[in-house]
Design a protein around this motif. Structure first.
Motif, PDB file in Angstrom:
ATOM      1  N   PRO A  43       0.782  -1.282  -0.030  1.00 18.51           N
ATOM      2  CA  PRO A  43       0.021   0.085   0.098  1.00 18.51           C
ATOM      3  C   PRO A  43       0.824   1.221  -0.049  1.00 18.51           C
ATOM      4  CG  PRO A  43      -0.008  -1.118   2.354  1.00 18.51           C
ATOM      5  CD  PRO A  43       0.621  -2.015   1.165  1.00 18.51           C
ATOM      6  N   LEU A  44       0.338   2.243  -0.766  1.00 21.48           N
ATOM      7  CA  LEU A  44       1.047   3.630  -0.872  1.00 21.48           C
ATOM      8  C   LEU A  44       0.282   4.754   0.028  1.00 21.48           C
ATOM      9  CD1 LEU A  44       1.318   3.373  -4.838  1.00 21.48           C
ATOM     10  CD2 LEU A  44       3.243   3.034  -3.185  1.00 21.48           C
ATOM     11  N   PHE A  45      -0.926   4.490  -0.069  1.00 20.16           N
ATOM     12  CA  PHE A  45      -1.874   5.510   0.899  1.00 20.16           C
ATOM     13  C   PHE A  45      -2.923   4.792   0.941  1.00 20.16           C
ATOM     14  CE2 PHE A  45      -5.246   8.460   0.920  1.00 20.16           C
ATOM     15  CZ  PHE A  45      -4.776   9.647   1.564  1.00 20.16           C
ATOM     16  N   GLY A  46      -3.419   5.291   2.417  1.00 17.80           N
ATOM     17  CA  GLY A  46      -4.939   4.446   2.914  1.00 17.80           C
ATOM     18  C   GLY A  46      -5.444   5.393   3.695  1.00 17.80           C
ATOM     19  N   ILE A  47      -6.797   4.948   3.808  1.00 19.12           N
ATOM     20  CA  ILE A  47      -7.960   5.654   4.704  1.00 19.12           C
ATOM     21  C   ILE A  47      -8.450   4.462   5.646  1.00 19.12           C
ATOM     22  CG2 ILE A  47     -10.158   6.693   4.824  1.00 19.12           C
ATOM     23  CD1 ILE A  47      -9.515   8.255   2.226  1.00 19.12           C
ATOM     24  N   ILE A  48      -8.945   4.948   6.608  1.00 23.21           N
ATOM     25  CA  ILE A  48      -9.687   4.045   7.542  1.00 23.21           C
ATOM     26  C   ILE A  48     -10.713   5.278   7.879  1.00 23.21           C
ATOM     27  CG2 ILE A  48      -9.745   3.291   9.902  1.00 23.21           C
ATOM     28  CD1 ILE A  48      -6.834   2.667  10.055  1.00 23.21           C
ATOM     29  N   ASP A  49     -11.932   5.065   7.677  1.00 23.02           N
ATOM     30  CA  ASP A  49     -12.831   5.949   7.966  1.00 23.02           C
ATOM     31  C   ASP A  49     -14.044   5.471   8.761  1.00 23.02           C
ATOM     32  OD1 ASP A  49     -14.177   8.711   6.666  1.00 23.02           O
ATOM     33  OD2 ASP A  49     -16.019   7.403   6.806  1.00 23.02           O
ATOM     34  N   ARG A  65     -11.982  10.284   9.926  1.00 17.24           N
ATOM     35  CA  ARG A  65     -11.065   9.893   8.856  1.00 17.24           C
ATOM     36  C   ARG A  65      -9.638   9.842   9.283  1.00 17.24           C
ATOM     37  NH1 ARG A  65     -13.035  11.630   3.223  1.00 17.24           N
ATOM     38  NH2 ARG A  65     -14.864  10.562   4.087  1.00 17.24           N
ATOM     39  N   PHE A  66      -8.864   8.766   9.143  1.00 18.14           N
ATOM     40  CA  PHE A  66      -7.560   8.653   9.481  1.00 18.14           C
ATOM     41  C   PHE A  66      -6.942   8.480   8.188  1.00 18.14           C
ATOM     42  CE2 PHE A  66      -7.725   7.955  14.167  1.00 18.14           C
ATOM     43  CZ  PHE A  66      -9.094   7.793  14.192  1.00 18.14           C
ATOM     44  N   VAL A  67      -5.931   9.071   7.758  1.00 21.54           N
ATOM     45  CA  VAL A  67      -5.300   8.999   6.346  1.00 21.54           C
ATOM     46  C   VAL A  67      -3.762   8.737   6.620  1.00 21.54           C
ATOM     47  CG1 VAL A  67      -7.041  10.154   5.052  1.00 21.54           C
ATOM     48  CG2 VAL A  67      -4.994  11.441   5.855  1.00 21.54           C
ATOM     49  N   GLY A  68      -3.240   8.172   5.706  1.00 20.45           N
ATOM     50  CA  GLY A  68      -1.588   8.128   5.865  1.00 20.45           C
ATOM     51  C   GLY A  68      -1.027   7.600   4.414  1.00 20.45           C
ATOM     52  N   GLY A  69       0.032   8.322   4.113  1.00 19.93           N
ATOM     53  CA  GLY A  69       0.799   8.017   2.854  1.00 19.93           C
ATOM     54  C   GLY A  69       1.097   9.152   2.098  1.00 19.93           C
ATOM     55  N   PHE A  70       1.965   8.952   1.096  1.00 21.06           N
ATOM     56  CA  PHE A  70       2.154  10.231   0.383  1.00 21.06           C
ATOM     57  C   PHE A  70       2.864  11.288   1.251  1.00 21.06           C
ATOM     58  CE2 PHE A  70      -0.807   8.357  -2.920  1.00 21.06           C
ATOM     59  CZ  PHE A  70       0.267   7.503  -3.631  1.00 21.06           C
ATOM     60  N   GLY A  71       3.504  11.226   2.170  1.00 25.50           N
ATOM     61  CA  GLY A  71       4.023  12.250   3.044  1.00 25.50           C
ATOM     62  C   GLY A  71       2.943  12.698   4.065  1.00 25.50           C
ATOM     63  N   ILE A  72       1.766  12.115   4.118  1.00 24.36           N
ATOM     64  CA  ILE A  72       0.577  12.759   5.217  1.00 24.36           C
ATOM     65  C   ILE A  72       0.287  11.630   6.035  1.00 24.36           C
ATOM     66  CG2 ILE A  72      -1.662  13.216   5.072  1.00 24.36           C
ATOM     67  CD1 ILE A  72      -1.229  14.501   2.229  1.00 24.36           C
ATOM     68  N   ALA A  73       0.207  12.180   7.287  1.00 26.72           N
ATOM     69  CA  ALA A  73      -0.448  11.317   8.346  1.00 26.72           C
ATOM     70  C   ALA A  73      -1.430  12.226   9.191  1.00 26.72           C
ATOM     71  CB  ALA A  73       0.679  10.603   9.297  1.00 26.72           C
ATOM     72  N   ASP A 104      -9.033  13.573  10.830  1.00 23.28           N
ATOM     73  CA  ASP A 104     -10.082  14.419  10.670  1.00 23.28           C
ATOM     74  C   ASP A 104     -11.369  14.056  11.423  1.00 23.28           C
ATOM     75  OD1 ASP A 104     -11.424  17.174  10.453  1.00 23.28           O
ATOM     76  OD2 ASP A 104     -11.212  17.122   8.161  1.00 23.28           O
ATOM     77  N   GLY A 105     -11.646  14.727  12.661  1.00 24.93           N
ATOM     78  CA  GLY A 105     -12.863  14.038  13.279  1.00 24.93           C
ATOM     79  C   GLY A 105     -13.805  15.216  14.382  1.00 24.93           C
ATOM     80  N   PRO A 106     -14.309  14.669  15.464  1.00 25.47           N
ATOM     81  CA  PRO A 106     -15.040  15.575  16.381  1.00 25.47           C
ATOM     82  C   PRO A 106     -14.225  16.661  16.813  1.00 25.47           C
ATOM     83  CG  PRO A 106     -15.549  13.189  16.659  1.00 25.47           C
ATOM     84  CD  PRO A 106     -14.390  13.262  15.487  1.00 25.47           C
ATOM     85  N   MET A 107     -12.947  16.481  17.019  1.00 22.58           N
ATOM     86  CA  MET A 107     -12.055  17.340  17.774  1.00 22.58           C
ATOM     87  C   MET A 107     -11.049  18.100  16.629  1.00 22.58           C
ATOM     88  SD  MET A 107     -11.222  15.698  21.562  1.00 22.58           S
ATOM     89  CE  MET A 107      -9.988  14.764  21.135  1.00 22.58           C
ATOM     90  N   LEU A 109      -3.633   3.044  17.143  1.00 20.55           N
ATOM     91  CA  LEU A 109      -2.114   2.798  17.031  1.00 20.55           C
ATOM     92  C   LEU A 109      -1.651   4.060  16.313  1.00 20.55           C
ATOM     93  CD1 LEU A 109      -0.167   0.027  17.704  1.00 20.55           C
ATOM     94  CD2 LEU A 109       0.399   0.625  15.317  1.00 20.55           C
ATOM     95  N   ALA A 110      -2.292   4.305  15.103  1.00 19.82           N
ATOM     96  CA  ALA A 110      -1.559   5.248  14.359  1.00 19.82           C
ATOM     97  C   ALA A 110      -1.670   6.669  15.307  1.00 19.82           C
ATOM     98  CB  ALA A 110      -2.294   5.570  13.193  1.00 19.82           C
ATOM     99  N   ALA A 111      -2.673   6.806  16.017  1.00 16.94           N
ATOM    100  CA  ALA A 111      -3.054   8.228  16.646  1.00 16.94           C
ATOM    101  C   ALA A 111      -2.097   8.009  18.058  1.00 16.94           C
ATOM    102  CB  ALA A 111      -4.547   8.217  16.975  1.00 16.94           C
ATOM    103  N   GLY A 112      -1.252   7.168  18.256  1.00 14.49           N
ATOM    104  CA  GLY A 112      -0.359   7.214  19.539  1.00 14.49           C
ATOM    105  C   GLY A 112      -1.206   6.748  20.714  1.00 14.49           C
ATOM    106  N   GLN A 113      -2.443   6.086  20.795  1.00 14.33           N
ATOM    107  CA  GLN A 113      -3.212   5.760  21.985  1.00 14.33           C
ATOM    108  C   GLN A 113      -2.712   4.264  22.470  1.00 14.33           C
ATOM    109  OE1 GLN A 113      -5.352   8.094  23.483  1.00 14.33           O
ATOM    110  NE2 GLN A 113      -3.851   9.186  21.935  1.00 14.33           N
ATOM    111  N   VAL A 114      -2.210   3.413  21.521  1.00 13.54           N
ATOM    112  CA  VAL A 114      -2.007   2.187  22.138  1.00 13.54           C
ATOM    113  C   VAL A 114      -0.686   1.509  21.343  1.00 13.54           C
ATOM    114  CG1 VAL A 114      -4.420   1.504  22.341  1.00 13.54           C
ATOM    115  CG2 VAL A 114      -3.235   0.894  20.134  1.00 13.54           C
TER     116      VAL A 114
END
Lengths: 269, 269
Positions: free
Chosen positions: B118-124, B131-139, B142-145, B201-206
């Motif tokens: 995978p090059l780029f992914g979304i967990i929505d 929406r959690f996104v990562g790849g192509f230099g972005i991590a 975007d959500g309630p906060m 995990l991506a958000a640094g919580q676990v």
């Protein structure tokens, strides 16, 4: 003494005000890095966060102003005796383990209770901005998809049912075995939802929530919401569960009876 | 052949468009009563809902229009060969058991991959509108906060770590035993989060997510998001995990090594 309509309206208004006050306080530390977690229970891992204490203090400060004669039973700061015959039962963050893991399944639990148990309750999920309320003739949820009536599921066999609990170990070994005796007969078992499991039961999404080792402040708000939505909550002997302990929450009396018979068969054996 | 900046921007735009198209389709049936659940896996309970199929169809229709030369690998409608060297890997509803239980931890998984992974992914998560996104230099999330950068946790010992998996049985008996060998050394183990565990995990919580029996469409989007946030995802031999199977996702190389040694010790024994 029954609570009159005017008082009911006031109590509901205060309950919402408490939840409104607690929401931003809990979110101020949610998903922050380096969250402080004390270990208040030496036998296990029971983190109490700054947010937990701040949230209860915010609600207590509001009650001192709006309902000074009511009692308060809170997770963090214990019991304050009142003179009105009514007690606010508060869990400022139910599911602190879920909270420090970033999950959106912890909640603020608020119940107003008399000697017989909870009259009205709120399960609030601040991150989702979702609030489940029940009692005084109301059973509703207000969240991302708008406002809706809460109603538990109609009866179905346990073999077609979904059962939830937060931890697979449930409580002591005997509790785990009793839970598993029910779970193995269910269609689907899901874990990890904290108080949100009770909200899902009230919303007609699952059939049973079974837990052990609960405190009064863990279950009084869920009892109010679930009963208002048509469900039933007891301990594993079929007695009132508002003091906590072993709890079974069911969508209807039929599946309550089917699961309760299995639980009793295990713990009486 | 590396993907140039212009193509990267187009692919990201298409990925967001796919998630935007799938969101309302998945929510149209979420928390409805009487949800249809076929039993496609005769060995167990693997419900496939109308929403699952509709969600993938909505995304495939958009791809036919916007990226007709790319391949598609989707959970519901299989593999479509492409000519561009790029493949969209789609799970229209990851966590269907969670979905039919009303939990807010299922998700739409979208990855754009080449032969290497995978090059780029979304967990929505449509219900939370997160929406959690990562790849192509972005991590980012975007959500309630609001919008925030994703970054995995710095190294800490397994004894101070939080580990997640969806089901306590994990997979086969050997998988469960290997998972438990890690979990018993961790500070906290949490269950039931479906793909949301990878987002946390991506958000640094676990610190760790460990699962078995995954398919490519279950893990390619999480791999992209977690790697972009600084984490590492492999199989239980430390090899690439983009084809699924046994997966360990870790916040950093140190805890990955510590947990992987335990898993390997169990499955090689």
């Amino acid at each position: 003494m029954p609570v009159d309509k005017t008082t009911q309206a006031e109590l509901m208004s205060v309950a919402h005000a408490l939840a409104d006050a607690a929401r931003p306080v809990t979110l101020a530390h949610f998903r922050a890095s380096g969250l402080t977690a004390d270990n208040k229970d030496c036998a296990g891992f029971d983190p109490v966060t700054v947010a937990d204490r701040d949230s209860e203090q915010a609600m207590r400060a509001l009650l001192a102003e709006l309902r000074p004669d009511d009692g308060i039973l809170g997770e963090e700061f214990g019991h304050k005796t009142g003179t009105s015959g009514l007690t606010w039962v508060l869990d400022p963050i139910d599911g602190t383990r879920g909270y420090i893991s970033g999950t959106p399944t912890w909640g603020i639990l608020i119940a107003i209770s008399d000697a017989k148990g909870p009259l009205f309750g709120i399960i609030d999920q601040p991150y989702i901005q979702e609030r489940f309320v029940g009692g005084f003739g109301i059973a509703s949820v207000d969240g991302p998809m708008g406002k809706a009536i809460l109603a538990t599921r109609p009866a179905r066999a346990l073999s077609d049912a979904t059962v939830m609990t937060t931890f697979p170990e449930v409580g002591a070994d005997i509790d785990r075995r009793a839970f598993q005796a029910v779970a193995t007969q269910a269609q689907l078992t899901r874990y990890g939802m904290d108080c949100y499991a009770y909200a899902l039961l009230a919303a007609g999404q699952v059939d049973l929530v079974i837990e052990a080792g609960l405190n009064a402040y863990d279950i009084q708000a869920p009892i109010a919401v679930i009963q208002a939505a048509g469900g039933i909550v007891t301990d594993w002997q079929g007695e009132p569960a508002h003091d906590g302990g072993r709890v079974i929450a069911a969508a209807n009396t039929q599946i309550h009876a089917e699961a309760l018979a299995i639980l009793k068969g295990q713990i009486d054996a």
